[in-house]
Write an enzyme that holds these catalytic residues in place. Structure first.
Site, mmCIF file in Angstrom:
data_model
loop_
_atom_site.group_PDB
_atom_site.id
_atom_site.type_symbol
_atom_site.label_atom_id
_atom_site.label_comp_id
_atom_site.label_asym_id
_atom_site.label_seq_id
_atom_site.Cartn_x
_atom_site.Cartn_y
_atom_site.Cartn_z
ATOM 1 N N ARG A 549 0.140 -1.639 -0.085
ATOM 2 C CA ARG A 549 0.219 -0.162 -0.085
ATOM 3 C C ARG A 549 0.490 1.145 -0.004
ATOM 4 O O ARG A 549 1.795 1.188 0.388
ATOM 5 C CB ARG A 549 -0.673 0.031 1.163
ATOM 6 C CG ARG A 549 -1.859 -0.750 1.311
ATOM 7 C CD ARG A 549 -2.333 -0.696 2.047
ATOM 8 N NE ARG A 549 -2.444 -1.126 3.904
ATOM 9 C CZ ARG A 549 -2.464 -0.730 5.318
ATOM 10 N NH1 ARG A 549 -4.415 -0.521 4.535
ATOM 11 N NH2 ARG A 549 -2.669 -0.880 5.513
ATOM 12 N N SER A 610 7.928 -5.013 6.288
ATOM 13 C CA SER A 610 8.428 -6.401 6.790
ATOM 14 C C SER A 610 9.427 -7.281 6.859
ATOM 15 O O SER A 610 9.039 -8.610 6.262
ATOM 16 C CB SER A 610 6.733 -6.776 6.909
ATOM 17 O OG SER A 610 5.826 -5.351 7.046
ATOM 18 N N ASP A 664 6.209 -3.679 10.356
ATOM 19 C CA ASP A 664 5.452 -3.781 10.707
ATOM 20 C C ASP A 664 5.109 -3.806 12.281
ATOM 21 O O ASP A 664 4.105 -3.532 12.666
ATOM 22 C CB ASP A 664 4.814 -4.577 9.621
ATOM 23 C CG ASP A 664 4.893 -6.225 9.680
ATOM 24 O OD1 ASP A 664 6.105 -6.074 10.565
ATOM 25 O OD2 ASP A 664 4.294 -7.360 9.221
HETATM 26 C C1 G6P Z 1 -0.700 -4.752 8.730
HETATM 27 C C2 G6P Z 1 0.339 -4.021 8.361
HETATM 28 C C3 G6P Z 1 1.337 -4.803 7.205
HETATM 29 C C4 G6P Z 1 1.191 -6.336 7.512
HETATM 30 C C5 G6P Z 1 0.096 -6.566 8.054
HETATM 31 C C6 G6P Z 1 0.427 -8.163 8.394
HETATM 32 O O1 G6P Z 1 -1.580 -4.392 8.593
HETATM 33 O O2 G6P Z 1 0.105 -2.562 7.556
HETATM 34 O O3 G6P Z 1 1.781 -4.404 6.740
HETATM 35 O O4 G6P Z 1 2.711 -6.879 6.879
HETATM 36 O O5 G6P Z 1 -0.354 -6.399 9.139
HETATM 37 O O6 G6P Z 1 -1.198 -8.863 7.897
HETATM 38 P P1 G6P Z 1 -0.820 -9.749 6.589
HETATM 39 O O7 G6P Z 1 -1.920 -10.164 7.175
HETATM 40 O O8 G6P Z 1 -0.810 -8.818 5.632
HETATM 41 O O9 G6P Z 1 0.214 -10.330 6.243
HETATM 42 C C1 BGC Z 2 9.305 -10.529 9.140
HETATM 43 C C2 BGC Z 2 9.062 -9.752 9.767
HETATM 44 C C3 BGC Z 2 8.150 -9.296 9.990
HETATM 45 C C4 BGC Z 2 6.828 -10.713 9.855
HETATM 46 C C5 BGC Z 2 5.433 -10.289 10.146
HETATM 47 C C6 BGC Z 2 8.573 -12.059 9.180
HETATM 48 O O1 BGC Z 2 8.902 -13.017 8.048
HETATM 49 O O2 BGC Z 2 10.477 -11.346 8.887
HETATM 50 O O3 BGC Z 2 9.680 -8.876 9.213
HETATM 51 O O4 BGC Z 2 7.386 -8.279 11.158
HETATM 52 O O5 BGC Z 2 7.440 -11.352 9.223
HETATM 53 O O6 BGC Z 2 4.953 -9.357 8.700
#
Ligand code: G6P
Ligand code: BGC
Ligand code: BGC
Length: 924
Positions: A549, A610, A664
């Site tokens: 995003r 992340s 994140d």
């Molecule tokens: C948040 C963040 C993302 C993050 C996510 C994890 O909303 O904005 O950057 O990685 O949560 O959740 P997801 O299920 O999208 O991996």
């Molecule tokens: C990454 C982290 C991240 C997490 C959640 C992991 O795979 O190594 O940096 O915070 O995923 O998105």
């Protein structure tokens, strides 16, 4: 149910009963007898009314109508299909309640379709009256003794015998081996059994007996045993009819019509329990004064009234009551009674059958009456026979009306104009009383002319059928054991979770000190949470979760407004060249700026990235390794802010001011911290998993300074990469790891996060299929496809509001051909996998909050955890399981979980805003 009204079953004039005492007798005895016996005549119109009234009751009971209580029970039996004849093996069958005071034990060998038939061995035991009426435990102990006695005569081992329990009383079944007795019928009245699971009572008794190790695998009504034992090859036998001591029938109903079952497909065998029909008085005048007397004198007055007009236990008694009455009026036996006529229960079904059979001849009739001690004149013999004929004919015709109701139902639900069907018949009334069957057949033909019914007598009292159900139940029980064995390693004990928490604490401490540890404990250079004085417009990028995003974040006094757009990162870019990936990111930013009218403006930018980065400052972070399916080349070991700036430079036209690089977890903690100052932990359970928290700076060896705190990105997804989680890792985890693009890495993440749970489930399903436990062992092509089983399915399937049928619909969309048993097992697999994930995550959080508490030397810590991630947010039980585990493992911490509303992009903007505020302050 409405009683069959006066119109349909009107009393015939003068048919109320025999003349009252003191009234003049009709001149001729025969006339008087005829008049008396008229009460036992049931006209065709009355039979039709009974048929339709019973049909109505059946429909009400199937529909789950509770009030007024339907007159029949319609009990699901958990037998879902008629036998294929493929069942094999040796089974013990114990029959209780089918034939009055006798208990039968059988040894049945099923040979499958190919094998020859082996006649069952059996032994019958008479149940003493005091046992039939005594304490329940005594009855079941008696049964266990008979079992042992019978088995002692056979060359069988004492171990591993499988038993089918033919228990012929109305029971609420909740499974093939779970059945609660509703009420005793047919002369049984043992205390302490009604309302109890009879399978458990039998198991307990067998255990008390202690001689054989017998597994009670299935409990079966006699009607079901009769239907299931019907020889294959004669067409579908979908009705079982028993007229023995009592009476009842079962048939194959469409499961979707059975309200109490959560099932929309297939068929299920329903035990109608028609013996209770008319307990509400629905039979009106067909119910004679003799029936009333019999009912009142029975062990269960007011109950099983229909059965009491048909069942073999009662036919003799009805005959006795009529004869006694005729004698009392001086019409029979010169008016002189006998002890036999005065003692209830003295005339048995056998006597009636013989007396009713004209082919037996007068001599036989005389012999029976003499045996009963009745002083006989020749003219009496004929009248006695007429009484027997009247009572038995009525029984057969009533039974036919009830059977016709089932046939009409089958014809209706199968939508067939003419139904061809086989009815399996069982019970001593059929065996001993040939006329019963012929009257029944004739009447059924008249009441259901469009049905072609063949009546198939059961060969061995249904024992074979019970063995078949037992074989199916044994197979299901074996499957359940295999399922349990497969899932056992996923069921973590309290001790295992405590060990995970302890190992996590140790790894945290080592990581902070820079010692070798699977937890990197990365400093983030975030030292403070926002204080509310931040202002301005910021750009943010959010890369690494489900969505990429770009955001515009407007921070005003106490208010943050966000405009954002989601862009896709195709897999070929995530796994292609790094330059292409970062160029794509910048293209998306440019597109966003244009759409928002921001072109040419150089707003401060926060970059949520992340992935594990070793930060050297707020705007400098070296990507240590990709995770979660990313593998773009030439990025690992590089400063990702530099890679972004390079891409901006290549784009020439844009100017961007990258101020902060934020994980994140940190973004989430900051975002929640803006609302709640206690938020000092960030947790992500989404595609990947990770946590960050506020650590005392003095403990962070790699950053100078002793006062204050710094947010530490734990990168806990890698926890266990040094092998420390080995004991918890299953074959399935190993397979998922091996097939991933980063084998051996992120082992904790691979047991917890959304990217992997579906894959773990898929591997378990493959294994269970190979064992023949699921999908009938068939090779299911779609299950071979990686990632076909999405983690979102776990969330959908485990939703409490979903019925099993919806679970099946979800899985069928994937191309999985499931039965209900399969659907239930898939659900259990999902539950085991997601539960373990949530517990491991909880153990991690417990380690973090306990560390914070100890750092601050507090007796009790109150802390909030900001959480984000699709798995945590969408799964119906994940969040409560995490909280539960934390409560268990960190009882001295009061932990509140706050779900981030706006994602971590907002947090990145806030970190940027804080940085800008601090920079401004230093400039001032
Ligand atoms: C948040 C963040 C993302 C993050 C996510 C994890 O909303 O904005 O950057 O990685 O949560 O959740 P997801 O299920 O999208 O991996
Ligand atoms: C990454 C982290 C991240 C997490 C959640 C992991 O795979 O190594 O940096 O915070 O995923 O998105
Ligand atoms: C029981 C039924 C049984 C029938 C025939 C009735 O009394 O309630 O469960 O099938 O007798 O044995």
């Amino acid at each position: 149910m409405d009683s069959i009204g006066p119109r349909g079953l009107q009393q015939r004039e003068g048919a109320l009963g025999c003349p009252q005492e003191g009234l003049p007798c009709p001149s001729n005895s025969s006339e008087l007898v005829q008049e008396c016996l008229q009460q036992f005549e049931v006209t065709e119109a009355q039979l039709r009314q009974i048929q339709s009234s019973l049909l109505g009751s059946m429909e009400q009971a199937l529909g789950g109508q509770a009030s007024p209580a339907p007159a029949v029970r319609m009990l699901p039996t958990y037998v879902g299909s008629i036998p294929h004849g493929t069942e094999q093996g040796d089974f013990v069958v114990l029959e209780l309640g089918a034939s009055g005071a006798s208990l039968r034990v059988l040894w049945v060998t099923l040979m499958g379709t190919e094998g020859c038939k082996i006649e069952p061995r059996s032994q019958e035991f008479v149940i003493p009256q005091e046992v039939m009426l005594g304490p329940g435990q005594q009855l079941f102990d008696f049964a266990a003794r008979c079992l042992s006695e019978f088995l002692d005569t056979l060359p069988v081992g004492k171990q591993g015998l499988q038993l089918g329990f033919n228990f012929s009383f109305p029971c609420h079944q909740t499974g093939l081996d779970k059945s609660t007795l509703i009420s005793w019928t047919k002369g049984f009245k043992c205390s302490g059994v009604e309302g109890q699971d009879v399978v458990q009572l039998l198991r307990d008794a067998i255990q008390r007996q202690g001689t054989y190790s017998i597994d009670v695998v299935a409990v079966v009504n006699d009607t079901v045993g009769t239907m299931m034992g019907c020889e294959p090859g004669v067409g579908p036998c979908e009705v079982g009819l028993v007229v023995d001591t009592g009476t009842n029938a079962c048939y194959m109903e469409e499961a979707r019509h059975v309200a109490v079952l959560d099932e929309d497909r297939g068929r299920v065998c329903i035990s109608v329990e028609w013996g209770s029909f008319s307990d509400d008085g629905a039979l009106g005048p067909v119910w004679t004064i003799f029936d009333r007397t019999l009912d009142q004198e029975s062990l269960n007055p007011g109950a099983q009234r229909f059965e009491k007009m048909i069942g073999g236990l009662y036919l003799g008694e009805l005959v006795r009551l009529v004869l006694a009455d005729l004698v009392r009026r001086g019409v029979l036996f010169d008016g002189s009674t006998s002890p036999v006529l005065l003692s209830p229960g003295s005339i048995l079904l056998e006597h009636v059958a013989e007396m009713d059979d004209p082919s037996a001849g007068a001599a036989r009739l005389h012999a029976v009456l003499q045996f009963l001690g009745l002083n006989l004149r020749t003219s009496d013999a004929e009248l006695v026979q007429q009484v027997c004929v009247a009572v038995c004919t009525r029984a057969a015709r009533l039974c036919a009306a009830a059977l016709a109701a089932i046939l009409s139902r089958l014809q209706h639900i199968r939508e067939q104009r003419s139904l061809q069907i086989a009815v399996a018949t069982g019970g001593r009334v059929f065996e001993r009383h040939p006329r019963f069957l012929s009257i029944l057949q004739e009447t059924v033909k008249c009441l259901a002319p469009e049905c072609g019914v063949s009546f198939i007598p059961s060969v061995d009292g249904g024992g074979q059928g019970v063995a078949m159900v037992t074989a199916v139940a044994a197979r299901l029980a074996a499957h359940r054991r295999l399922l349990e064995e497969t899932l056992a390693p996923f069921r973590l004990t309290h001790e295992q979770l405590v060990a995970v928490q302890r190992q996590m604490r140790e790894a945290m401490a080592k990581g902070l000190k820079g010692k070798p540890s699977s937890l990197r404990m990365l400093p983030t250079y975030v030292r403070a949470t926002p204080d509310g004085s931040e202002r301005g417009d910021f750009l943010a990028l959010d890369l690494g979760g489900t969505n990429f995003r770009v955001l515009l974040v407007h921070v005003a006094s106490g208010d943050v407004q966000i405009t954002n757009q989601i862009y896709s990162i195709p897999e070929y870019m995530a796994q292609g060249s790094g330059q292409q990936l970062f160029d794509h990111i910048v293209d998306c930013i440019v597109d966003f700026q244009q759409k928002q009218g921001l072109s040419g403006q150089s707003l401060p930018l926060g970059f949520t990235f992340s992935f594990p980065c070793r930060q050297l400052g707020l705007d400098k972070g070296i990507l240590m390794n990709w995770t979660k399916g990313f593998s773009a080349s030439d990025c690992e070991g590089q400063d990702v802010v530099f890679l972004l700036r390079e891409a901006i430079r290549r784009k020439k036209a844009v100017e961007l001011n990258v101020v902060a690089l934020v994980n994140d977890t940190v973004g989430t903690m900051m975002s929640c911290g803006y609302e709640n100052p206690h938020c000092e932990v960030g947790l992500i359970v989404g595609t990947g998993t990770n946590a960050c928290y506020m650590e005392e700076l003095r403990n962070v060896t790699s950053v100078p300074g002793d006062s204050g705190r710094m947010c530490i990105n734990m990168e806990w997804g890698a926890f266990g990469d040094d092998g420390s989680l080995g004991m918890l890792s299953t074959h399935f985890d190993a397979r998922v790891d091996q097939a991933s693009i980063n084998p051996g890495r992120q082992r904790f993440e691979k047991m917890i996060s959304g990217m992997y749970l579906g894959e773990i489930v898929r591997h378990i399903l493959l294994h269970l299929t190979s064992l023949g436990v699921l999908f009938r062992g068939q090779h299911i092509q779609c299950l071979q496809t990686r990632d076909i089983f999405k983690t979102k399915f776990l969330s959908e399937i485990e939703s409490d509001s979903l019925a099993l049928r919806q679970v099946r619909a979800i899985l069928e969309d994937l191309g999985l051909p499931l039965t209900s048993d399969d659907a239930l097992m898939v659900l259990e697999v999902c539950q085991a996998v997601s539960r373990r994930a949530a517990q491991l995550c909880g153990a991690g959080v417990a380690a973090v909050v306990e560390r914070i508490r100890e750092n601050r030397d507090l007796e009790k810590l109150t802390v909030s955890v900001g959480v984000d991630g699709t798995l945590y947010k969408l799964h119906p039980h994940f969040s409560s399981l995490v909280a539960e585990t934390v409560r268990e493992l960190a009882p001295r911490c009061v932990v509140t979980f706050l779900q981030s509303k706006d994602g971590s992009g907002k947090g990145a903007a806030l970190v940027t805003a804080v940085a800008c505020r601090l920079a401004q302050m230093t400039r001032v």
